[in-house]
Design a protein around this motif. Structure first.
Motif, PDB file in Angstrom:
ATOM      1  N   TRP A 739       0.953  -1.347   0.062  1.00 26.59           N
ATOM      2  CA  TRP A 739      -0.089   0.089  -0.018  1.00 26.59           C
ATOM      3  C   TRP A 739       0.865   1.082   0.001  1.00 26.59           C
ATOM      4  O   TRP A 739       0.553   2.256  -0.737  1.00 26.59           O
ATOM      5  N   LEU A 742       2.309   1.698  -3.584  1.00 29.13           N
ATOM      6  CA  LEU A 742       1.465   2.196  -4.380  1.00 29.13           C
ATOM      7  C   LEU A 742       1.053   3.595  -4.016  1.00 29.13           C
ATOM      8  O   LEU A 742       0.951   4.379  -5.061  1.00 29.13           O
ATOM      9  N   LEU A 743       1.039   4.089  -2.811  1.00 26.53           N
ATOM     10  CA  LEU A 743       0.612   5.342  -2.427  1.00 26.53           C
ATOM     11  C   LEU A 743       1.939   6.078  -2.908  1.00 26.53           C
ATOM     12  O   LEU A 743       1.690   7.350  -3.452  1.00 26.53           O
ATOM     13  N   ILE A 745       3.829   5.512  -5.733  1.00 27.69           N
ATOM     14  CA  ILE A 745       3.572   5.461  -7.143  1.00 27.69           C
ATOM     15  C   ILE A 745       2.469   6.493  -7.241  1.00 27.69           C
ATOM     16  O   ILE A 745       3.045   7.199  -8.254  1.00 27.69           O
ATOM     17  N   PHE A 746       1.422   6.370  -6.514  1.00 30.15           N
ATOM     18  CA  PHE A 746       0.421   7.409  -6.916  1.00 30.15           C
ATOM     19  C   PHE A 746       0.857   8.672  -6.723  1.00 30.15           C
ATOM     20  O   PHE A 746       0.701   9.672  -7.747  1.00 30.15           O
ATOM     21  N   VAL A 747       1.478   9.131  -5.538  1.00 28.82           N
ATOM     22  CA  VAL A 747       1.843  10.448  -5.255  1.00 28.82           C
ATOM     23  C   VAL A 747       2.958  10.983  -6.294  1.00 28.82           C
ATOM     24  O   VAL A 747       2.930  11.858  -6.776  1.00 28.82           O
ATOM     25  N   SER A 749       3.314   9.743  -9.232  1.00 25.51           N
ATOM     26  CA  SER A 749       2.728   9.834 -10.603  1.00 25.51           C
ATOM     27  C   SER A 749       1.975  11.064 -10.725  1.00 25.51           C
ATOM     28  O   SER A 749       2.129  11.972 -11.676  1.00 25.51           O
ATOM     29  N   ALA A 750       1.197  11.553  -9.449  1.00 30.32           N
ATOM     30  CA  ALA A 750       0.421  12.618  -9.384  1.00 30.32           C
ATOM     31  C   ALA A 750       1.512  13.850  -9.605  1.00 30.32           C
ATOM     32  O   ALA A 750       1.262  15.008 -10.177  1.00 30.32           O
TER      33      ALA A 750
END
Length: 986
Positions: A739, A742-743, A745-747, A749-750
């Protein structure tokens, strides 16, 4: 009457043989026991030994005793007997019939002790100590009281008399699947022995001869082996086979315990005369007596085969092996290093010690042998001479022999003996006798000597200078050659010649300490190279890496099963049938051997005599064949992150506590503190770590699943068949979890998206600025055409005015105005339609034709598939080409001029614009241009505009100008071509 006769006949059998006491250790209060009055012993399922004493329980792990009294869970401090329940737990009884349970190394009182105490108080037995008790599979407890029968405690605590109203005046034995259960009922004295067989039969044996015993005989014991039951009643021992009394023995002393061992051996513990041991349970033989004059209260064999005897007056005795006998100062064997051992093969043995001492041993009895007084003499070797029936004694100065219990000096009568050394031998190391011829060979410090069958010394190699090496050991091989181990390797004496065998192998050039001939193989002990096997065509090596206790082999003997070697680190047993491919068994660092430094070895009558610096040990040569149970191996402590935790599988350990420490040990009462362990942590390492440590530490373990695997080596060098394991896992830190990744990666990516978006906006903004700049540049270039054209157009108007042609001036000005309006309307556009381009060009050409008095004509053409209203092109891109054609091609041409403007499609996607004239060509135009000051800007402007447009196009717009010629190569005009690639596709 029958039993009375049996007693008389067998009375003498109770007088036992009091021989040499086997190797043993005595534990008392100074070692940690709470009392020297010990009643019983048992081993629990974990491998711990428990002792019942008059001051509580004691648990022994091979290192220390831990004691338990009322403060540690016992209901009463005086405890007597152990029983094991169907689940492997130990139970123990105490005064007032209280019971306690030993479970998971803790002691707790039986929950129905209160009810049991009240029940016993009501029936008023002779003693409140339970005669026997048994825990049944349904968790009920069966118990008996002396003379009061048997009773049952149910699971709810209620107690039932199982023989109400009965009084058989008997001792009753129940043979059940769970074992033997003993109970009794009588008023005055027992009148019979009743055996309830496991098949349901009830066998009654009358005991009328014991009416005079009365209630003094309150203590009974019974054991069961195969089909035989042994029962003790006061000082009488009964043997019952298939339930019937077959033999009765009377003892001078009260029997207080019975036990059976391997092969049905019977152990009878008495109050004052020690333990009587009947081999194979044969009561017709005289028993061996152990611990004479000691009250032996119980017998136990542990998982390693050690015999444990508890006593009522002297603590606990451990016999590592009852068949292993030690001889030391207490048994009249002088203290010192044992040099050698020899036997006459008729139960007579001799033991040579340092300081020139010799002891004779026969039937376990020791006596010193008187030797000549010689302060400088040391015995080096003993050898029995079968032919002469004498014992040869080799020393560092003389050769002696023992004959008819008297020692004689054998004089060296060699004719070349050195003056002053007459009669002596220079340091005898080993004696070998050729039993076929009676020849005696002596290996010494200075070579080889021979005593012939007549008793004369007829050869000494040092005196003939043929061989002067120091001989460490020698033997006669299968061919009759003398093989000698020396400081410089292996030598051979055959056919009167000495030869070194060092060339056969490098090992044979190094020091050899022992030579033993075994059939067609020479066994060679070395100093550092282990044990060598030399045959006629091969040499094999066995070292510590393959299991030997040491690489320096000092002694070698063999029997039909094993080759046995002695080193400074113990004994090695090598399978004779397959010596190189079978694991070597070892005997070292155990209670069996007082010192692991082996100074001599001897085999006689399947007994192995082991000499050490601390005495002599004798045990069966096949002792190593005795099957051994796996050593109990326990993980005692699991420390996680500095905190002790429950030892169990499945711990999930936080990453911040990823330091793991594990304590462990194996329970061995033979090798206490000297065991070899191996461990590994699967998930971190695949290789075993082998050492004698009892802990393992793993700091800073990475996240993952782990299995700690542990094993221990038993006394014969074998590992336990199964390893002990402990599994746990280190939880990934939050920054390594899915998690979190993924977080991130998400941050990420953002953030990347925002950065890219910002960059794209910046690029768009920059491109817009570039586009604007290009547009302004194009507009500026376009605007450059207007003054140029306006200048020419106004000149034309001026000419019409001067010619006073008003109508032409008016028409010209009207067209000029329309053209200027077109220029103004299109100046802010990047592109216009082809139709709009052609309309503007048409106005321009009309104005130019008027200027040149209709000197040229023009035409427009587009491909049929081109929609002139929808297809766009850069604004006024063709006009400069048309202007070039007029001014540089047609104006100086004598023939009527013609301009053709065409737009066609090519390759399906490309748009091609052509401007063709029939002027003078580029070469002539260049000559005329050189003679005039007028500068043409049209082509330059187009190229700059196309360069700006191409900055935004993936496929650049190109321009090409060619001269047109006829068949004879004469210039007929010029053609300018602009290619717009992919224009129709876009």
């Amino acid at each position: 009457m029958k039993y009375f006769i049996l007693l008389l006949i067998s009375f003498l059998a109770t007088t036992g043989i009091r021989g040499q006491v086997p190797v043993h250790i005595n534990y008392r209060t100074e070692h940690g026991l709470p009392s020297s009055e010990v009643y019983d012993a048992a081993q629990d399922r974990h491998g711990y030994l428990w002792f019942a004493t008059d001051h509580g329980l004691s648990r022994y792990d091979g290192y220390r005793y831990e004691n338990f009294d009322k403060q540690k869970g016992l209901p009463e401090s005086t405890v007597f007997n152990f029983r094991k329940d169907p689940w492997g737990r130990l139970w123990v009884n105490s005064f007032n019939s209280y019971l306690a349970i030993i479970d998971n190394l803790t002691v707790k009182a039986y929950r129905y002790n209160g009810e049991l105490s009240e029940y016993i108080a009501k029936i008023k037995p002779h003693t409140t100590i339970l005669q026997d008790f048994m825990i049944l599979p349904d968790s009920t407890v069966l118990f008996s009281l002396v003379a009061k029968g048997k009773h049952l405690i149910s699971k709810d605590g209620s107690i039932t008399d199982l023989q109400p109203g009965e009084n058989c005046n008997c001792i009753e034995i129940d043979l059940t699947p769970g074992g033997l259960f003993l109970n009794s009922q009588w008023n005055a004295a027992p009148q019979s022995i009743i055996v309830n067989m496991s098949d349901g039969r009830r066998i009654v044996n009358p005991l009328s001869i014991f009416n005079d015993i009365g209630q003094k005989s309150v203590q009974t014991r019974a054991v069961w082996f195969d089909s035989t039951v042994y029962l003790s009643l006061h000082d009488h021992l009964f043997q019952l086979i298939h339930g019937q009394v077959k033999k009765v023995l009377s003892f001078d002393d009260k029997i207080i315990t019975l036990a059976t061992g391997a092969n049905g051996t019977l152990y009878v513990g008495t109050l004052r005369s020690g333990l009587h041991v009947y081999a194979n349970g044969d009561l017709s033989t005289r028993p061996e007596i152990l611990l004479d004059e000691v009250a032996v209260s119980s017998v136990l064999f542990d998982h390693e085969g050690s015999l444990w005897l508890t006593t009522l007056n002297n603590g606990v005795y451990q016999f590592p092996d009852p068949l292993v006998t030690s001889y030391d100062e207490a048994s009249q064997l002088p203290m010192g290093k044992i040099i050698d051992i020899e036997s006459d093969r008729q139960q007579r043995h001799w033991i040579a010690l340092d300081k020139f001492r010799l002891v004779e041993m026969q039937a376990g009895k020791l006596k010193p042998v008187e030797l000549p007084v010689s302060a400088e003499t040391e015995i080096s070797d003993l050898k029995w001479d079968v032919l002469r029936q004498r014992l040869w004694i080799g020393t560092n100065t003389y050769l002696y022999y023992l004959e008819n219990n008297k020692v004689y000096r054998f004089l060296n009568d060699h004719e070349l003996s050195i003056k002053g050394y007459k009669g002596k031998f220079a340091g005898i190391k080993e004696i070998v006798i050729d039993q076929a011829t009676g020849t005696i060979w002596l290996g010494s410090f200075s070579g080889l000597a021979r005593v012939n069958s007549k008793g004369n010394v007829d050869f000494m190699s040092n005196l003939t200078h043929s061989f002067t090496e120091r001989v460490e050991s020698l033997d006669i091989d299968a061919s009759g050659s003398i093989c000698m181990g020396t400081l410089k390797g292996l030598w051979q004496f055959a056919n009167g010649e000495f030869s070194s065998r060092a060339a056969e192998h490098p090992f044979l050039a190094e020091r050899i300490t022992r030579v033993v001939s075994m059939g067609d193989t020479l066994l060679l002990g070395t100093r550092g190279n282990g044990l060598l096997f030399l045959t006629s065509d091969s040499l094999y090596q066995l070292t510590q890496q393959q299991g030997l206790t040491g690489n320096s082999v000092n002694h070698i003997v063999y029997n039909k099963h094993y080759i046995i070697t002695g080193t400074n680190s113990g004994l090695s047993f090598i399978d004779r049938a397959n010596p190189l491919n079978t694991r070597v068994k070892t005997l070292t660092n155990t209670s069996l051997i007082p010192s692991q430094e082996i100074s001599s070895l001897f085999l006689a009558d399947d007994k192995l005599f082991v000499g050490t610096n601390s005495g002599l040990i004798v045990f069966p040569a096949d002792i190593i064949l005795k099957p051994l149970d796996p050593l109990p191996l326990l993980i005692t402590t699991l420390n996680i992150g500095g905190e002790n935790c429950e030892v169990r599988n499945g711990h999930r350990i936080p990453f911040r506590k990823n330091a793991v420490h594990i304590d462990y040990f194996a329970i061995s009462f033979l090798n206490t503190g000297r065991l070899t362990y191996k461990h590994r942590l699967i998930g971190l390492e695949d290789e075993w770590v082998i050492n004698q440590k009892t802990n393992a530490s793993y700091p800073y373990l990475p996240p993952g699943e782990y299995i700690f695997e542990l094993n221990v080596m038993n006394q014969n060098g074998s590992w336990n068949p199964e390893s002990v394991t402990l599994s746990f896992s280190i939880i990934r830190p939050y920054w390594q979890t899915v998690w979190f990744v993924l977080l991130i990666i998400f941050v990420g990516s953002a953030i990347l998206f925002l950065l890219i978006n910002r960059r794209i906006r910046a690029i768009h903004k920059r491109n817009n600025l570039v586009d604007d700049l290009n547009r302004y540049r194009q507009e500026a270039l376009i605007s450059q055409m207007n003054p140029h054209f306006m200048f020419n157009a106004l000149n034309t108007v001026q000419r019409f005015i001067l010619e006073n042609d008003r109508l032409a001036s008016s028409r010209y000005l009207s067209k000029f105005a329309r053209l200027m309006r077109r220029f103004l309307e299109s100046s802010q556009k990047q592109s216009i339609s082809i139709n709009e381009e052609f309309e503007a060009l048409s106005l321009y050409l009309e104005l130019e034709a008027a200027r040149f008095r209709e000197k040229f004509t023009y035409m427009f053409y587009t491909s049929p598939n081109i929609n002139r209203d929808k297809m766009h092109m850069p604004v006024y891109i063709i006009q400069p080409l048309v202007e070039n054609a007029i001014w540089h091609g047609l104006m100086n041409c004598s023939r009527p001029g013609r301009i053709e403007i065409s737009i066609i499609s090519s390759n399906g996607n490309d748009m091609v614009c052509k401007v063709k004239d029939n002027g003078i060509g580029r070469a002539e135009a260049a000559k005329l241009k050189a003679s005039h000051d007028r500068k043409s800007l049209g082509i330059s402007i187009i190229q700059k505009r196309l360069s700006l447009i191409n900055t935004r196009n993936s496929m650049p717009i190109t321009i090409l100008i060619n001269d047109l010629t006829d068949d004879e190569g004469h210039v007929t005009g010029t053609e300018a071509v602009i290619v717009f690639p992919g224009w129709f596709k876009n």
